[in-house]
Design an enzyme around this catalytic site. Structure first.
Site, PDB file in Angstrom:
ATOM      1  N   TYR A  51      93.289  80.212  56.359  1.00 13.80           N
ATOM      2  CA  TYR A  51      93.248  81.259  57.375  1.00 13.80           C
ATOM      3  C   TYR A  51      94.665  81.743  57.710  1.00 13.80           C
ATOM      4  O   TYR A  51      95.572  80.953  57.965  1.00 13.80           O
ATOM      5  CB  TYR A  51      92.575  80.748  58.650  1.00 13.80           C
ATOM      6  CG  TYR A  51      92.625  81.722  59.799  1.00 13.80           C
ATOM      7  CD1 TYR A  51      91.819  82.857  59.803  1.00 13.80           C
ATOM      8  CD2 TYR A  51      93.504  81.527  60.871  1.00 13.80           C
ATOM      9  CE1 TYR A  51      91.878  83.769  60.853  1.00 13.80           C
ATOM     10  CE2 TYR A  51      93.571  82.433  61.918  1.00 13.80           C
ATOM     11  CZ  TYR A  51      92.757  83.547  61.900  1.00 13.80           C
ATOM     12  OH  TYR A  51      92.817  84.452  62.920  1.00 13.80           O
ATOM     13  N   GLY A  58      91.154  86.716  62.930  1.00 14.27           N
ATOM     14  CA  GLY A  58      90.054  86.829  63.869  1.00 14.27           C
ATOM     15  C   GLY A  58      88.751  87.146  63.168  1.00 14.27           C
ATOM     16  O   GLY A  58      88.394  86.507  62.167  1.00 14.27           O
ATOM     17  N   HIS A  81     100.207  93.800  67.470  1.00 14.17           N
ATOM     18  CA  HIS A  81      99.908  93.105  68.720  1.00 14.17           C
ATOM     19  C   HIS A  81     101.062  93.177  69.726  1.00 14.17           C
ATOM     20  O   HIS A  81     100.963  92.592  70.813  1.00 14.17           O
ATOM     21  CB  HIS A  81      99.548  91.647  68.427  1.00 14.17           C
ATOM     22  CG  HIS A  81      98.169  91.468  67.884  1.00 14.17           C
ATOM     23  ND1 HIS A  81      97.766  91.997  66.673  1.00 14.17           N
ATOM     24  CD2 HIS A  81      97.076  90.838  68.394  1.00 14.17           C
ATOM     25  CE1 HIS A  81      96.505  91.695  66.454  1.00 14.17           C
ATOM     26  NE2 HIS A  81      96.061  90.995  67.480  1.00 14.17           N
ATOM     27  N   ASN A 193     100.257  82.406  67.601  1.00 13.87           N
ATOM     28  CA  ASN A 193      98.991  81.714  67.830  1.00 13.87           C
ATOM     29  C   ASN A 193      99.218  80.429  68.630  1.00 13.87           C
ATOM     30  O   ASN A 193      99.087  79.322  68.098  1.00 13.87           O
ATOM     31  CB  ASN A 193      98.372  81.387  66.469  1.00 13.87           C
ATOM     32  CG  ASN A 193      96.859  81.452  66.468  1.00 13.87           C
ATOM     33  OD1 ASN A 193      96.227  80.927  65.578  1.00 13.87           O
ATOM     34  ND2 ASN A 193      96.281  82.093  67.449  1.00 13.87           N
ATOM     35  N   ARG A 292     101.674  66.193 112.437  1.00 11.70           N
ATOM     36  CA  ARG A 292     101.367  64.786 112.172  1.00 11.70           C
ATOM     37  C   ARG A 292     100.548  64.557 110.908  1.00 11.70           C
ATOM     38  O   ARG A 292     100.502  63.441 110.394  1.00 11.70           O
ATOM     39  CB  ARG A 292     100.685  64.142 113.379  1.00 11.70           C
ATOM     40  CG  ARG A 292      99.305  64.645 113.739  1.00 11.70           C
ATOM     41  CD  ARG A 292      98.805  63.864 114.955  1.00 11.70           C
ATOM     42  NE  ARG A 292      97.759  64.549 115.679  1.00 11.70           N
ATOM     43  CZ  ARG A 292      96.485  64.184 115.650  1.00 11.70           C
ATOM     44  NH1 ARG A 292      96.094  63.162 114.917  1.00 11.70           N
ATOM     45  NH2 ARG A 292      95.587  64.852 116.358  1.00 11.70           N
TER      46      ARG A 292
END
Length: 513
Positions: A51, A58, A81, A193, A292
């Site tokens: 891949y 994708g 991108h 990625n 407190r």
């Protein structure tokens, strides 16, 4: 110098590089790991479907890419991108993100050419800040859009900030004689990625969040001295009867710092004596919860911050791209280490915790502003003429509205998954959004703390209660007074607010928290 080795980066090293400007040097072991991984993947991928090397990305992974187009595929991914929008991410966050990405690529699981690591080192060491935008990442295939902008400058394109100017990357690299990265195998996908932007922002968030806690504790200490508080709220005996480490730590810090105060009281010296003839006690038997109960409140927040730091350091030292190269097993493994759930969920927890810290500061401010509550001060810690001057009245509005914004921003991002990418990314983390929104919450909180600190020092001057302060309170009082002199007449305070906020961001009042 900070030497980066195999899976060895810690919070102190990150802090030294991001905040102290220390330079990075790569260990021989790291270089060997990267080169070994690259060589193995180059040989392994020649006759196999891997891949992102010889496939599309994708939902287009079903398309095989011819060998002649494989390197151009990586450039296409980077350029297509680089589509971010909105405000640029701050230089500190970008630097931390580059450290995170460099460290991940250095683990030997990514199969990248060594130049992908060395050019990131050059960017970091020369304070070159890539232009990366807040909007774009859904935190599933990592910070795809933000990391595309990082990859873009690594190949010599896009723009960077250098010496305060936004300039073309190519110009800056030429000026510094730095060679842009060339794609050798899968560098585009490997850089993009992963979770490094959300993690880098998250690391910086966690460091500032811890600093905000420190100033919150310091503020509580000063108010306790102002009201002649009893010390048993912070005693070891009381706080160790509950088994939470954060509560015990916060209580111990307050108890130790108030030890040299002339104003803190022992309950045994007044209320534990014979009071049988009294029907009404002028002094409070117990303070309001915002004083407190600070160990219980801030202890929870402190533990949340520490947990986030632990997890983020783990993420920085993790392989978080896809696929993963396993040189030892002689295999390439496909999966989803780029998914940002760990970081996203941690950022949501962090912003909820720091929102609560801003709420505590806002309540303590309200205590100082309202004479019906504190019984010591005129309205709004006003050193001027009542009715004619306004004191801290105006800034209380700012503190209240800013805290309200935090309450809205603390709605979780983690559960806001929206499928996209043709439903390939059918469930996403929104980790980058979670990290950037958390940054806003933390920034807002420092604004509220700045208002609180100015209100405290004004109040201490009003009741002339500075000589007997503990050493720590005197130190904090003097720090604020060096920025904002005591004022009686009204004036536009906004520039002083910014100066105090900057001081709080840059300085830690408490060591070894």
């Amino acid at each position: 110098m900070v030497e980066i080795g195999y899976s060895s980066l810690n919070l102190e090293g990150i802090n030294d590089i991001v905040f102290k400007g220390k330079k990075i040097v790569l260990s021989d072991e790291l270089i060997e790991k990267v080169e070994e991984s690259y060589k193995f993947l180059t040989d392994f991928s020649k006759d196999k479907v891997i891949y992102g090397i010889n496939t599309g990305f994708g939902p287009m992974a079903q398309y095989k890419i011819e060998e002649k187009d494989q390197l151009d595929l990586q450039y296409n991914l980077i350029r297509s991108h680089s589509s971010g929008f909105g405000k640029p991410i701050s230089p500190q966050d970008v630097k931390a993100s580059m450290i995170a990405r460099m460290n991940t690529l250095s683990l030997g699981y990514s199969g990248v050419h060594l130049s992908a690591v060395t050019i990131l080192k050059e960017f970091i060491n020369n304070d070159i800040t890539p232009l990366i935008f807040e909007h774009g990442g859904v935190g599933a295939s990592g910070d795809l859009v933000q990391l595309a902008h990082l990859a873009l400058v690594m190949i010599g394109e896009g723009k960077v900030f250098y010496k305060g100017e936004l300039r073309p990357t190519a110009e800056v690299l030429k000026e510094l004689d730095i060679e842009p990265m060339k794609v050798h195998l899968r560098e585009g996908l490997a850089i993009m990625n992963g979770t490094s932007v959300m993690t880098g922002i998250g690391i910086v968030n966690s460091i500032y969040a811890q600093r905000a806690i420190e100033w919150s504790i310091a503020s509580t200490l000063m108010i306790c001295e102002m009201v002649d508080s009893y010390d048993d709220y912070f005693s070891r005996e009381l706080n160790h009867s509950k088994k939470h480490v954060g509560q015990q730590q916060v209580a111990s810090i307050l108890y130790d710092y108030m030890n040299d105060s002339q104003y803190i009281r022992k309950r045994e010296s007044s209320l534990y004596r014979d009071n049988s003839d009294k029907k009404h006690f002028e002094d409070k038997v117990q303070e309001y919860y915002s004083l407190r109960c600070v160990p219980q409140i801030v202890g929870t927040i402190l533990e949340t911050v520490k947990q986030s730091q632990k997890l983020l350091v783990e993420e920085i030292n993790s392989a978080n791209d896809n696929p993963i190269v396993d040189v030892k097993a002689r295999n390439v493994l496909h999966g989803g280490n780029f998914h940002g759930d760990y970081v996203s969920f941690e950022m949501d927890k962090l912003k909820i915790a720091i929102t609560k810290l801003s709420m505590l500061a806002e309540r303590q401010i309200n205590f100082l502003m309202n004479p019906a509550l504190n019984g010591l001060l005129p309205p709004f810690a006003n050193l001027g003429k009542l009715g004619f001057n306004f004191g801290m009245q105006g800034v209380q509005f700012t503190a209240t509205s800013t805290t309200a914004e935090n309450q809205t921003l603390s709605t979780p991002m983690y559960i806001h998954s929206i499928p996209n990418n043709n439903d390939n990314q059918d469930i996403v983390s929104m980790g980058t959004n979670a990290a950037t929104i958390t940054r806003k919450v933390i920034d807002n909180t420092f604004e509220v703390l700045a208002i609180e600190l100015i209100s405290i020092v004004q109040s201490l001057d009003l009741i002339k209660k500075t000589d007997g302060l503990s050493a720590k309170s005197k130190e904090c009082y003097n720090a604020v007074r060096n920025i904002v002199p005591k004022f009686t007449n009204d004036y536009p305070i906004y520039e002083d607010l910014e100066r105090v906020k900057k001081y709080l961001l840059e300085n830690s009042p408490i060591e070894n928290l």
